[in-house]
Design a protein around this motif. Structure first.
Motif, short mmCIF file in Angstrom:
data_model
loop_
_atom_site.label_atom_id
_atom_site.label_comp_id
_atom_site.label_asym_id
_atom_site.label_seq_id
_atom_site.Cartn_x
_atom_site.Cartn_y
_atom_site.Cartn_z
N MET A 267 0.83 -1.19 0.00
CA MET A 267 0.00 0.12 0.09
C MET A 267 0.80 1.27 0.10
O MET A 267 2.03 1.30 0.59
CB MET A 267 -0.90 0.06 1.25
CG MET A 267 -1.99 -1.30 1.32
SD MET A 267 -3.04 -0.90 2.72
CE MET A 267 -3.98 0.64 2.19
N THR A 273 -0.59 8.17 -3.83
CA THR A 273 -1.02 7.32 -4.74
C THR A 273 0.36 6.72 -5.26
O THR A 273 1.13 7.21 -5.39
CB THR A 273 -2.13 7.78 -5.68
OG1 THR A 273 -1.28 8.77 -6.48
CG2 THR A 273 -3.40 8.09 -5.20
N ASP A 319 -7.95 2.90 -7.31
CA ASP A 319 -7.91 4.05 -6.80
C ASP A 319 -6.36 4.14 -6.66
O ASP A 319 -5.67 5.26 -5.90
CB ASP A 319 -8.41 3.96 -5.59
CG ASP A 319 -7.80 2.88 -4.45
OD1 ASP A 319 -6.96 2.17 -5.10
OD2 ASP A 319 -8.44 2.71 -3.20
N ARG A 321 -3.97 3.03 -4.87
CA ARG A 321 -3.45 2.96 -3.44
C ARG A 321 -2.63 1.76 -3.04
O ARG A 321 -1.89 1.71 -2.19
CB ARG A 321 -4.40 3.45 -2.59
CG ARG A 321 -5.00 4.91 -2.77
CD ARG A 321 -6.13 5.22 -1.86
NE ARG A 321 -6.43 6.42 -1.76
CZ ARG A 321 -6.06 7.68 -1.59
NH1 ARG A 321 -4.90 7.39 -0.70
NH2 ARG A 321 -6.66 8.70 -1.76
N THR A 322 -3.02 0.78 -3.79
CA THR A 322 -2.62 -0.71 -3.58
C THR A 322 -1.91 -1.58 -4.83
O THR A 322 -2.71 -1.17 -5.87
CB THR A 322 -3.57 -1.56 -3.02
OG1 THR A 322 -4.10 -0.76 -2.03
CG2 THR A 322 -3.05 -2.88 -2.44
N GLN A 354 1.92 12.38 -4.11
CA GLN A 354 0.93 12.95 -3.38
C GLN A 354 0.43 14.34 -4.23
O GLN A 354 1.60 15.15 -4.79
CB GLN A 354 1.41 13.49 -2.05
CG GLN A 354 0.48 14.16 -0.89
CD GLN A 354 1.13 14.29 0.28
OE1 GLN A 354 2.33 15.15 0.40
NE2 GLN A 354 0.32 14.13 1.40
#
Length: 454
Positions: A267, A273, A319, A321-322, A354
């Motif tokens: 993550m 991201t 998204d 994020r992972t 970011q």
């Protein structure tokens, strides 16, 4: 007699028969029960294995053991032993000073069987920081003439600096910036005529380098007025950094199959991201694998030097994020034709970014001559560049025309043939964006011309 006792000879014969029968039964039990105990109950012999990576004197040990059991870490610097925990995959230890240390892991199963692995950890002397250097510094006037008020673009290049300090040679405070490799171009406006010594200092640790540039701002000539433009940029800045993680997968001892499917998620830090994922090759000078703009990427295990896994893929979530790493561990033939346990250890580099609001106001000035009988007064003013890490920028301009300290005209929209009065002269003021420059024209108003707004 009604109850007769067995004779001694008979008792001895019965004891012998029972003893022989017990021996046969116990032998059968040992013959058939012992392999079952060895296979089902007896724990596997422990095999200690771990990898090492470090940052300075802080070392991270990654437990890659194929079997689990009680044990301890010995770091080789005289510090107390640390128990090996089946719940802890990583152990971090900070050594007191650079040097060579023998780190050892020892594992022991419930039967008391032990196995250990020792690795020499080399911690070199911290490198001396590079000497910072101000490679270049140049003051570029943003308009011809450099008449007060005048705006200059300070173009600089800095190497090996943790931070930079600007001194503009006037009463304004010094500005400190965190420039690791190069100074950023800056716009500076000097409102009064005179000479200014601009100094740029580059600092790295206790070392310093500096360079100066002399700026001369001239008195505004007669028959000129000043153009003041405030350029405001509102955007989103993309702050990116690399985050190193470690992919460690071991073949479960209880798995009876020849392959083991795995899935390991990573993550991004809170607020970030994932912009890219890179996996360096395990082969010297081999190509790295990267996700790039894709959301799913299959790794070429052969090119990466991966021998214990297949069908390895990267999967980026919607998204961003992972990222999940999936694949299969494959047992390899070992000694005696038996299949060995498999393990996979890969470094993974996540480029995370970011999105943060960004705002800057760039005040810029120039002068424009009053129109003559033969031509209008014209000047151009380059617009400040938008930083490369900014996206979705919204730019607004506010322009003023000043005659000395008096504001002749001001507005948040560029003027288009606006009637202004400079001294006793009636003029038409027009501002036009041409590419990345602002062109300002000042022409005499025709006789009888009436104002029509902006």
């Amino acid at each position: 007699m009604a109850d007769k006792e067995a004779s001694p000879e008979k008792k001895s014969w019965m004891k012998g028969l029972l003893g022989a029968l017990g021996g046969v039964l116990s032998g059968a039990l040992v013959m058939y029960f012992t392999p079952w105990v060895d296979k089902v109950i007896k724990p596997a012999k422990p095999v200690a294995n771990f990898s090492v990576d470090h940052d300075g004197n802080t070392v991270r040990f990654h437990n890659l053991s194929l079997t689990r059991g009680d044990g301890w870490w010995e770091f080789g610097d005289g510090s107390p032993l640390v128990p090996v925990s089946t719940d802890t995959e990583f152990v971090t230890h900070t050594y007191p000073q650079p040097g060579d240390y023998t780190a050892k892991m020892t594992l022991r199963n419930p039967l008391g069987e032990e196995n250990e692995r020792a690795v020499t950890v080399h911690l070199g002397t911290p490198p001396v920081p590079d000497k910072p250097q101000v490679v270049s510094l140049e003051a570029v006037p943003m308009s011809a003439g450099s008449y007060a008020p005048a705006t200059f673009k300070l173009v600089s290049k800095v190497d090996h600096a943790e931070k930079c300090v600007w001194d503009f040679g006037d009463e304004r405070p010094m500005v400190v910036t965190a420039d690791a490799t190069a100074g950023r171009d800056r716009l500076v406006t000097f409102t009064q005529p005179g000479g200014y010594v601009v100094k740029l200092m580059a600092i790295n640790g206790t070392q310093l380098d500096e360079r100066t540039e002399i700026i001369t701002v001239l008195e505004s000539p007669t028959n000129t007025v000043s153009v003041v433009v405030n350029v405001t940029d509102d955007a989103t800045r993309l702050d990116a950094k690399d985050q190193r993680v470690h992919l460690g997968i071991t073949f479960p001892p209880e798995c009876a199959e020849n392959t083991f499917a795995f899935e390991r998620p990573f993550m991004a830090p809170p607020g970030y991201t994932i912009a890219d994922v890179r996996i360096p090759s395990l082969v010297a000078n081999g190509p790295e694998a990267r996700l790039g703009t894709q959301t799913v990427a299959a790794l070429d295990c052969g090119a990466l030097g991966i021998r214990s896994a297949r069908n390895v893929q990267l999967h980026l979530s919607e998204d961003r994020r992972t990222v999940k790493v999936t694949g299969e561990l494959v047992r390899q033939p070992g000694e005696g034709g038996r299949l060995s346990h498999a393990a996979l250890a890969l470094p993974v580099i996540l480029t995370v970014q970011q999105r943060v609001p960004a705002h800057q106001v760039s005040p810029m000035t120039t002068t424009v001559r009053l129109p003559t009988t033969s031509a209008a007064g014209t000047t151009t003013l380059p617009m400040p560049p938008v930083p490369a890490t900014w996206v979705a920028n919204q730019r607004t301009l506010r322009m003023e025309l000043r005659d000395g300290d008096r504001v002749v005209w001001q507005g948040s929209q560029l003027p288009r043939g606006v009637l202004v009065t400079v001294g006793k002269r009636r003029c038409l003021l027009t501002g036009t964006l041409v590419g990345d420059q602002l062109r300002v024209d000042l022409a005499d108003a025709p006789a009888g011309y009436a104002a029509t707004g902006n």
